[in-house]
Write a protein that holds these residues in place. Structure first.
Motif, PDB file in Angstrom:
ATOM      1  N   ARG A 155       2.204  14.231  -4.472  1.00 14.21           N
ATOM      2  CA  ARG A 155       1.171  13.241  -4.195  1.00 14.21           C
ATOM      3  C   ARG A 155       1.467  11.935  -4.937  1.00 14.21           C
ATOM      4  O   ARG A 155       1.882  11.937  -6.095  1.00 14.21           O
ATOM      5  CB  ARG A 155      -0.200  13.751  -4.654  1.00 14.21           C
ATOM      6  CG  ARG A 155      -0.777  14.837  -3.771  1.00 14.21           C
ATOM      7  CD  ARG A 155      -1.376  14.264  -2.514  1.00 14.21           C
ATOM      8  NE  ARG A 155      -1.978  15.291  -1.670  1.00 14.21           N
ATOM      9  CZ  ARG A 155      -2.540  15.038  -0.498  1.00 14.21           C
ATOM     10  NH1 ARG A 155      -2.581  13.797  -0.033  1.00 14.21           N
ATOM     11  NH2 ARG A 155      -3.047  16.009   0.221  1.00 14.21           N
ATOM     12  N   PHE A 156       1.258  10.806  -4.265  1.00 13.77           N
ATOM     13  CA  PHE A 156       1.490   9.506  -4.895  1.00 13.77           C
ATOM     14  C   PHE A 156       0.311   9.213  -5.823  1.00 13.77           C
ATOM     15  O   PHE A 156      -0.793   8.924  -5.373  1.00 13.77           O
ATOM     16  CB  PHE A 156       1.621   8.412  -3.832  1.00 13.77           C
ATOM     17  CG  PHE A 156       2.215   7.140  -4.365  1.00 13.77           C
ATOM     18  CD1 PHE A 156       3.547   6.844  -4.151  1.00 13.77           C
ATOM     19  CD2 PHE A 156       1.445   6.245  -5.105  1.00 13.77           C
ATOM     20  CE1 PHE A 156       4.109   5.681  -4.643  1.00 13.77           C
ATOM     21  CE2 PHE A 156       1.994   5.089  -5.611  1.00 13.77           C
ATOM     22  CZ  PHE A 156       3.331   4.801  -5.376  1.00 13.77           C
TER      23      PHE A 156
ATOM     24  N   ALA B 274       9.267   5.501   2.133  1.00 13.76           N
ATOM     25  CA  ALA B 274       9.462   4.071   1.867  1.00 13.76           C
ATOM     26  C   ALA B 274      10.940   3.855   1.565  1.00 13.76           C
ATOM     27  O   ALA B 274      11.356   3.827   0.407  1.00 13.76           O
ATOM     28  CB  ALA B 274       8.595   3.620   0.689  1.00 13.76           C
ATOM     29  N   LYS B 275      11.733   3.748   2.618  1.00 11.09           N
ATOM     30  CA  LYS B 275      13.179   3.616   2.473  1.00 11.09           C
ATOM     31  C   LYS B 275      13.658   2.317   3.113  1.00 11.09           C
ATOM     32  O   LYS B 275      13.079   1.853   4.099  1.00 11.09           O
ATOM     33  CB  LYS B 275      13.883   4.806   3.143  1.00 11.09           C
ATOM     34  CG  LYS B 275      13.597   6.152   2.483  1.00 11.09           C
ATOM     35  CD  LYS B 275      14.269   6.257   1.128  1.00 11.09           C
ATOM     36  CE  LYS B 275      14.100   7.652   0.536  1.00 11.09           C
ATOM     37  NZ  LYS B 275      14.731   7.754  -0.794  1.00 11.09           N
ATOM     38  N   PRO B 276      14.740   1.725   2.591  1.00  8.72           N
ATOM     39  CA  PRO B 276      15.298   0.530   3.232  1.00  8.72           C
ATOM     40  C   PRO B 276      15.855   0.864   4.600  1.00  8.72           C
ATOM     41  O   PRO B 276      16.477   1.917   4.793  1.00  8.72           O
ATOM     42  CB  PRO B 276      16.401   0.086   2.265  1.00  8.72           C
ATOM     43  CG  PRO B 276      16.719   1.294   1.451  1.00  8.72           C
ATOM     44  CD  PRO B 276      15.475   2.098   1.367  1.00  8.72           C
TER      45      PRO B 276
ATOM     46  N   ARG C  97       3.431  19.540   3.859  1.00  5.05           N
ATOM     47  CA  ARG C  97       3.736  18.586   2.787  1.00  5.05           C
ATOM     48  C   ARG C  97       5.028  17.827   3.069  1.00  5.05           C
ATOM     49  O   ARG C  97       5.091  16.603   2.931  1.00  5.05           O
ATOM     50  CB  ARG C  97       3.852  19.317   1.448  1.00  5.05           C
ATOM     51  CG  ARG C  97       2.554  19.888   0.923  1.00  5.05           C
ATOM     52  CD  ARG C  97       2.685  20.238  -0.550  1.00  5.05           C
ATOM     53  NE  ARG C  97       3.757  21.203  -0.784  1.00  5.05           N
ATOM     54  CZ  ARG C  97       3.568  22.499  -0.951  1.00  5.05           C
ATOM     55  NH1 ARG C  97       2.343  22.989  -0.878  1.00  5.05           N
ATOM     56  NH2 ARG C  97       4.571  23.319  -1.190  1.00  5.05           N
ATOM     57  N   MET C  98       6.064  18.563   3.446  1.00  8.56           N
ATOM     58  CA  MET C  98       7.359  17.937   3.690  1.00  8.56           C
ATOM     59  C   MET C  98       7.307  17.013   4.898  1.00  8.56           C
ATOM     60  O   MET C  98       7.862  15.907   4.877  1.00  8.56           O
ATOM     61  CB  MET C  98       8.427  19.010   3.878  1.00  8.56           C
ATOM     62  CG  MET C  98       8.705  19.818   2.630  1.00  8.56           C
ATOM     63  SD  MET C  98       9.904  21.137   2.899  1.00  8.56           S
ATOM     64  CE  MET C  98      11.384  20.181   3.165  1.00  8.56           C
ATOM     65  N   GLY C  99       6.625  17.450   5.957  1.00  8.09           N
ATOM     66  CA  GLY C  99       6.524  16.623   7.142  1.00  8.09           C
ATOM     67  C   GLY C  99       5.785  15.328   6.873  1.00  8.09           C
ATOM     68  O   GLY C  99       6.210  14.248   7.299  1.00  8.09           O
ATOM     69  N   HIS C 100       4.676  15.422   6.146  1.00 12.38           N
ATOM     70  CA  HIS C 100       3.902  14.227   5.819  1.00 12.38           C
ATOM     71  C   HIS C 100       4.731  13.270   4.979  1.00 12.38           C
ATOM     72  O   HIS C 100       4.729  12.054   5.205  1.00 12.38           O
ATOM     73  CB  HIS C 100       2.631  14.633   5.070  1.00 12.38           C
ATOM     74  CG  HIS C 100       1.572  13.592   5.087  1.00 12.38           C
ATOM     75  ND1 HIS C 100       0.288  13.800   4.623  1.00 12.38           N
ATOM     76  CD2 HIS C 100       1.587  12.306   5.502  1.00 12.38           C
ATOM     77  CE1 HIS C 100      -0.416  12.704   4.761  1.00 12.38           C
ATOM     78  NE2 HIS C 100       0.347  11.781   5.290  1.00 12.38           N
TER      79      HIS C 100
ATOM     80  N   GLY D 128       0.835  -1.190   0.000  1.00 14.64           N
ATOM     81  CA  GLY D 128       0.000   0.000   0.000  1.00 14.64           C
ATOM     82  C   GLY D 128       0.864   1.232   0.000  1.00 14.64           C
ATOM     83  O   GLY D 128       1.597   1.469   0.970  1.00 14.64           O
ATOM     84  N   PRO D 129       0.812   2.031  -1.072  1.00 12.86           N
ATOM     85  CA  PRO D 129       1.719   3.181  -1.184  1.00 12.86           C
ATOM     86  C   PRO D 129       1.381   4.276  -0.191  1.00 12.86           C
ATOM     87  O   PRO D 129       0.249   4.400   0.271  1.00 12.86           O
ATOM     88  CB  PRO D 129       1.483   3.662  -2.628  1.00 12.86           C
ATOM     89  CG  PRO D 129       0.082   3.231  -2.937  1.00 12.86           C
ATOM     90  CD  PRO D 129      -0.109   1.935  -2.210  1.00 12.86           C
ATOM     91  N   PRO D 130       2.371   5.111   0.153  1.00 11.50           N
ATOM     92  CA  PRO D 130       2.109   6.247   1.031  1.00 11.50           C
ATOM     93  C   PRO D 130       1.328   7.330   0.299  1.00 11.50           C
ATOM     94  O   PRO D 130       1.114   7.252  -0.920  1.00 11.50           O
ATOM     95  CB  PRO D 130       3.515   6.732   1.390  1.00 11.50           C
ATOM     96  CG  PRO D 130       4.356   6.328   0.221  1.00 11.50           C
ATOM     97  CD  PRO D 130       3.777   5.026  -0.256  1.00 11.50           C
ATOM     98  N   THR D 131       0.904   8.342   1.027  1.00  8.27           N
ATOM     99  CA  THR D 131       0.163   9.446   0.419  1.00  8.27           C
ATOM    100  C   THR D 131       1.062  10.311  -0.449  1.00  8.27           C
ATOM    101  O   THR D 131       0.629  10.850  -1.469  1.00  8.27           O
ATOM    102  CB  THR D 131      -0.483  10.314   1.518  1.00  8.27           C
ATOM    103  OG1 THR D 131      -1.289   9.475   2.356  1.00  8.27           O
ATOM    104  CG2 THR D 131      -1.355  11.404   0.923  1.00  8.27           C
TER     105      THR D 131
END
Length: 425
Positions: free
Chosen positions: A120-121, A378-380, A369-372, A100-103
């Motif tokens: 936005r994703f 989605a980082k290793p 926006r940056m905080g969200h 499920g992708p992030p916003t």
């Protein structure tokens, strides 16, 4: 170039074409032409020559309708020539696509890594099973790569390493007490009565490159957002106390010839009861000075028993501190999640909104926006990396005292960036 045409025929031919006004069909040009023509298979044929570029284009090819089996076969054939950092990033990306992708998506421009561009994703779904297949292929390639390295014996991997992002490049990171990667989280101290976070800022005017800075006014602010990143409240030089929750600002200082400090105390339980969750720490240069043009400027945080408690500002109680050196007038050092009681390491600069004064009111939209985006990256993680090492060249154990090799937060593993980048990637 013509004098060495026999020795360097390819270079000589390139110069001849450029002088003749020809547009060279570079590797990237061939890929883009194929994609623009809606022919992902033609693009795949070109990308096979460079497996690293193919790995970065997997999502794009699959979205354009390339047969998943052919794309995966081409990727697996060249996976041994793809770098470990790229494999880890591709695995993390497709895992987020599967779960499920992030916003938001987050982009760090090349050469400008202290800035972030959120978007936005809006990517379409991938073919069923494609994300799982790519994650499996990356994992298999990494295990083969790590199995070639010396054995580690019995290995303990701390589950809390799931909160630390893998350090791929730290060239743009600010100097700090503890080196962390943007997007990593640190738990807040859990001592009894430690419910108040003190955010602090310190700066000094002076001479930089033979030129006096003049009066420098740096402002410390904290913006509160709810769990959906809707604006709730802020504390700054325009609002020194919280309304409906416990918070206190030390007051506005407009010059610092001998150094000056501002701080904000925030009572976390009262903020949660107020409906707030995320606290964005913001440092703004009201006089317009870039932070990388100041003699000294740093920010950080510590714990206190209560807002405005009058406790001595003791440097030994500082938990984290980083130098502010971004070529920017607005910096976000960190974000605090008051519900989960963790701190997100941010260390980012952003441009002030045009046509506005440099204050917190003018930059709320960018900060939201940056905080969200930063709190949903989605980082290793280091848990991903070390668990693969343990599986490939050791035996996992459940207790650090039983291990020959320990990867843990308590042992300082997330802060040993040089070792991680030099020996484990």
């Amino acid at each position: 170039p013509g004098e060495y045409a026999a020795r360097y025929p390819v270079a000589a031919d390139a110069f001849r074409r450029l002088r003749a006004g020809e547009r060279p069909a570079t590797f990237a040009h061939q890929v883009e032409v194929a994609l623009a023509a809606g022919d992902p298979l033609a693009a795949l044929a070109v990308l096979r020559r460079r497996p690293g570029e193919l790995a970065r284009r997997l999502d794009h090819l699959l979205r354009l309708g390339a047969p998943p089996a052919e794309v995966l076969a081409a990727f697996e054939a060249g996976a041994s020539r793809v770098s470990v950092p790229v494999l880890l990033q591709v695995m993390a990306h497709f895992r987020s696509r599967r779960d499920g992708p992030p916003t938001w998506r987050a982009f760090f421009p090349k050469g400008e890594s202290s800035r972030l561009h959120p978007r936005r994703f809006d990517l379409p779904d991938l073919p069923e099973g494609a994300a799982d297949a790519v994650v499996g292929a990356c994992r298999a390639a990494l295990l083969r790569r790590f199995a070639e390295r010396p054995p580690l014996g019995r290995v303990y991997v701390d589950p809390d390493l799931a909160h630390a992002v893998v350090p791929f490049s730290q060239r743009s990171a600010s100097r700090a007490l503890r080196t962390l990667v943007r997007g990593s989280t640190v738990p807040l101290p859990a001592a009894e009565g430690a419910d108040t976070v003190r955010l602090f800022l310190w700066w000094r005017e002076g001479v930089v490159a033979g030129k006096a800075t003049g009066d420098v006014d740096i402002d410390l602010s904290a913006v509160l957002y709810d769990d959906q990143w809707g604006y709730a409240e802020h504390i700054s030089y325009t609002r020194l106390k919280g309304e409906g929750y416990r918070a206190a600002h030390s007051g506005d200082i407009t010059s610092a010839p001998n150094g000056a400090c501002e701080f904000i105390d925030l009572d976390l339980p009262s903020i949660v009861a107020f409906g707030g969750r995320y606290i964005v720490m913001s440092v703004l240069s009201f006089t317009g000075h870039l932070f990388n043009r100041l003699p000294e400027c740093f920010a950080g945080w510590m714990m206190r028993s209560a807002p405005g408690s009058g406790e001595v500002f003791e440097p030994a109680t500082v938990v984290d501190r980083l130098d502010l050196a971004a070529p920017s007038r607005v910096v976000i050092p960190l974000i605090i999640d008051a519900v989960d009681r963790v701190m997100y390491w941010v260390d980012l600069g952003l441009k002030a909104e045009p046509m506005y004064h440099i204050n917190i009111e003018a930059n709320q939209r960018s900060m939201s926006r940056m905080g969200h985006a930063l709190t949903t990256l989605a980082k290793p993680t280091l848990l991903d990396l070390f668990a693969l090492h343990a599986e490939a060249r050791g035996t996992a154990v459940d207790r650090p005292e039983d291990a020959d090799t320990v990867f843990s937060v308590a042992a300082g593993t997330p802060f040993d960036v040089a070792r991680i980048m030099g020996e484990l990637l």
